[in-house]
Structures are given as C-alpha cells and as structure tokens.
Design an enzyme around this catalytic site. Structure first.
Site, PDB file in Angstrom:
ATOM      1  N   GLY A  11      -1.572-106.288  47.037  1.00  0.00           N
ATOM      2  CA  GLY A  11      -1.656-105.358  45.913  1.00  0.00           C
ATOM      3  C   GLY A  11      -2.760-104.313  46.011  1.00  0.00           C
ATOM      4  CB  THR A  12      -6.143-104.156  47.354  1.00  0.00           C
ATOM      5  OG1 THR A  12      -6.033-104.917  48.554  1.00  0.00           O
ATOM      6  CG2 THR A  12      -6.597-105.045  46.207  1.00  0.00           C
ATOM      7  N   GLY A  13      -3.313-102.714  48.824  1.00  0.00           N
ATOM      8  CA  GLY A  13      -2.947-101.842  49.946  1.00  0.00           C
ATOM      9  C   GLY A  13      -2.399-100.503  49.482  1.00  0.00           C
ATOM     10  CE1 TYR A  14      -1.824 -93.900  50.801  1.00  0.00           C
ATOM     11  CE2 TYR A  14       0.453 -94.258  51.479  1.00  0.00           C
ATOM     12  CZ  TYR A  14      -0.549 -93.411  51.069  1.00  0.00           C
ATOM     13  OH  TYR A  14      -0.298 -92.071  50.903  1.00  0.00           O
ATOM     14  NE  ARG A  35      -4.378-112.618  52.157  1.00  0.00           N
ATOM     15  CZ  ARG A  35      -4.175-111.813  53.193  1.00  0.00           C
ATOM     16  NH1 ARG A  35      -3.730-110.588  52.989  1.00  0.00           N
ATOM     17  NH2 ARG A  35      -4.407-112.224  54.420  1.00  0.00           N
ATOM     18  CE  LYS A  44      -8.229-104.624  51.446  1.00  0.00           C
ATOM     19  NZ  LYS A  44      -7.714-105.550  52.466  1.00  0.00           N
ATOM     20  CE  LYS A 138       8.335-102.896  58.126  1.00  0.00           C
ATOM     21  NZ  LYS A 138       8.457-101.479  57.724  1.00  0.00           N
ATOM     22  NE  ARG A 142      15.572-105.930  56.570  1.00  0.00           N
ATOM     23  CZ  ARG A 142      16.364-104.871  56.460  1.00  0.00           C
ATOM     24  NH1 ARG A 142      17.626-104.952  56.878  1.00  0.00           N
ATOM     25  NH2 ARG A 142      15.921-103.735  55.952  1.00  0.00           N
ATOM     26  CG  HIS A 270       7.245 -95.524  64.353  1.00  0.00           C
ATOM     27  ND1 HIS A 270       6.523 -96.297  63.475  1.00  0.00           N
ATOM     28  CD2 HIS A 270       7.749 -96.402  65.269  1.00  0.00           C
ATOM     29  CE1 HIS A 270       6.594 -97.562  63.834  1.00  0.00           C
ATOM     30  NE2 HIS A 270       7.320 -97.646  64.924  1.00  0.00           N
TER      31      HIS A 270
END
Length: 313
Positions: A11-14, A35, A44, A138, A142, A270
């Site tokens: 939740g503190t990420g970008y 955490r 954070k 990823k 999944r 990318h």
C-alpha cells in the site's frame, strides 16, 4: 449491496498508495498491510500513519509469517496486491506466492487482485530477455491462483502517464524534452496511457463487480489511446513550440541495450514491445474473460493526457 472489506498489500508503493486512496474514497473498509520489514523507512511509516488518519486500518504481518498473514487475510473479503515488479525499484513479485498460500488457507477471500497493472503477461509469451522475467513471474502467480481456485481479477493498466506522457515517451527522464525528441519507428504505433489515480479508481470499481470475476480487465479508455506522434502534437500544441524529431529504428533501439545495466535493458525490451510492436493495442478485447474498464464504468471521469501534461507547463 454491502461493500467489501479490502486489504491492500504494498500500500505504500507507487500504485498501492493510489489503490488505498481509491478504496477509502469509494467507501470500503480499508486495511493496509504493515510489514515489520519497513525497518527505518520513515517515509513509508508516515504514509501508513496518514492512511490511518484517513480511516484505514493498519494490519501488522510479515509475508514470512504465514499464521499472521492468514489472520490478516481472514479480516477482509478482498485482497489487492500492489507489490513492485519493476527492476529500477524493488522487484519482488514472487513473494506473492506466500500471499496466495495464506488466501488459500484462510478460505474466505471473495476476490484476489495480484500485482499486474502493466501489459497483459498472457499476451507476452514472446517477450525479449531480460525483461520477460516480469511476465513469466506474473504468469506463474496466475497459475497458482487458478490452481487454488481463488476468485480473481487481473488488471492490465498499460502505461502509467507520469512515466510516459510528459517526457513524450523518452527513456531516462521524466521531464518534457526542450529541443528534440526521439521517435520510435514512424511514431504511429498506438499506445495506451493511464493516469495513476485512475488506475486506483478502476481497480477498486472492479472488486465487487461480478462482471470482473475471473477476468482480465483492460484499462483502455478511447481518448487515451494515442500514438507517440499524437502525444508530441498535444505537447507542441500546449507549448506553442515545435520539437526536432529524431527517428530511431527498432534495430538501433535494441542495439542500445548493449552495455546497459539490467534495469535499463529490461526497460528497452518493454519499450520495444510497446512502441515498435504495439503490444498494448494490437488485439481486440473480445475474448471470454476480458472486459474494458471505461465501458464497464462510464461514470469515471478519466484524466486525458492534455490535462496530465499541463502540469508541466
């Protein structure tokens, strides 16, 4: 309908901080994983305390503490992971396997949204090394989610506007070019640009929506599907100044990888898929299991790129 209780991991990420903001704004009881590994990261901590002041609940658990993680998950209906998958920050997507195990054991989660938020990894089986690791990981997450029969939604958010729009898609800077701009190929490949706050808004809109259950949701609003040339024209229109255009071929661009640090090599790969191949727009959203967010939620007033770039004038 009663709104789901949401746990945001990362939740503190970008993107995570925007998901927390959107969850609170849309009236969800919002929990944020705190955490112990935060250590001495005071920025954070301040962000977490700000979330708390806005009404979020902080839940302390380490991803390495399975029992604490299960207990955290049992308090909510929906888990959204926004753990970082970019190499120039911290690349820790595979830690989500611990989250999958906790969700599986808890048995109460109605929806899990793993950390995706970029290109659709299911369409990137051909991706170049070394950047393909992001898509491979990823897809492994999944696979584990689906094997465990965990209800899920995957969010494909394409290009974050702050990283791609004001800099006119130039690598290694976030600021608008002043004199000249490199054009990828003929500059006409269509790309999708998304304001990061809108990514948070659409993500939270999906969590209680049965239309998004076990599907990939593409964030592809019509007015934000632009070529690099169209984006540059918007900037030139805003500034009244014409930039010098320097075309670069696909081969030249890939050759520039040589000698670069790993994170930059990932970025070049990318960018190649986005601006030369057109991997964000070279398919129609019509398969079973796919939906487009702006069609599902026409009430969202999404940010256009002119608005985004005006901040830099």
């Amino acid at each position: 309908m009663e709104k789901s209780r949401v746990l945001v991991v990362g939740g503190t990420g970008y993107i995570g901080r925007r998901i927390v903001k959107a969850s609170l704004a849309q009236g969800h009881e919002t929990y944020v994983l705190m955490r112990p590994e935060i250590g001495l990261d005071i920025d954070k901590l301040h962000m977490l305390l700000a979330f708390k002041a806005q009404g979020a609940r902080l839940v302390e658990a380490s991803l390495d503490d399975h029992h604490a993680l299960v207990a955290a998950v049992k308090q909510v209906d929906v888990v959204v992971s926004a753990m970082s998958g970019v190499h120039f920050r911290s690349h820790n997507l595979m830690l989500q396997l611990k989250l999958v195990e906790a969700i599986k054991e808890a048995g109460n989660v109605k929806r899990f949204l793993p950390s995706e938020f970029g290109m659709d990894p299911a369409r990137m089986g051909h991706a170049l090394e070394p950047g393909r690791v992001t898509f491979d990981e990823k897809m492994e997450i999944r696979r584990r989610i689906e094997e465990a029969n965990i209800p899920h939604t995957y969010i494909s958010a394409n290009c974050f506007a702050t990283y791609f729009a004001p800099n006119l898609c130039q690598m290694s800077t976030l600021l608008p070019p002043k004199e000249k701009v490199h054009i990828y190929g003929d500059g006409n490949v269509k790309v999708v640009f998304m304001d990061e706050d809108d990514v948070g808004t659409y993500t939270i809109k999906c969590i209680d929506d049965p239309r998004a259950l076990n599907k990939t949701i593409y964030l592809r609003p019509t007015e934000n599907i632009l070529s690099q040339n169209e984006l540059i024209a918007k900037w030139e229109n805003l500034t009244g100044k014409v930039l010098e255009k320097i075309p670069i071929t696909g081969d030249e661009f890939l050759a520039s990888m040589e000698g670069m640090e790993l994170a930059n090599q990932v970025g070049v790969g990318h960018y190649y898929h986005i601006f030369f191949e057109g991997c964000l727009t070279n398919f129609d959203i019509k398969e079973d299991g796919e939906e487009e967010a702006s069609l599902l939620y026409p009430e969202v007033q999404y940010t256009r790129m002119d608005e985004c770039m005006k901040r830099y004038l």
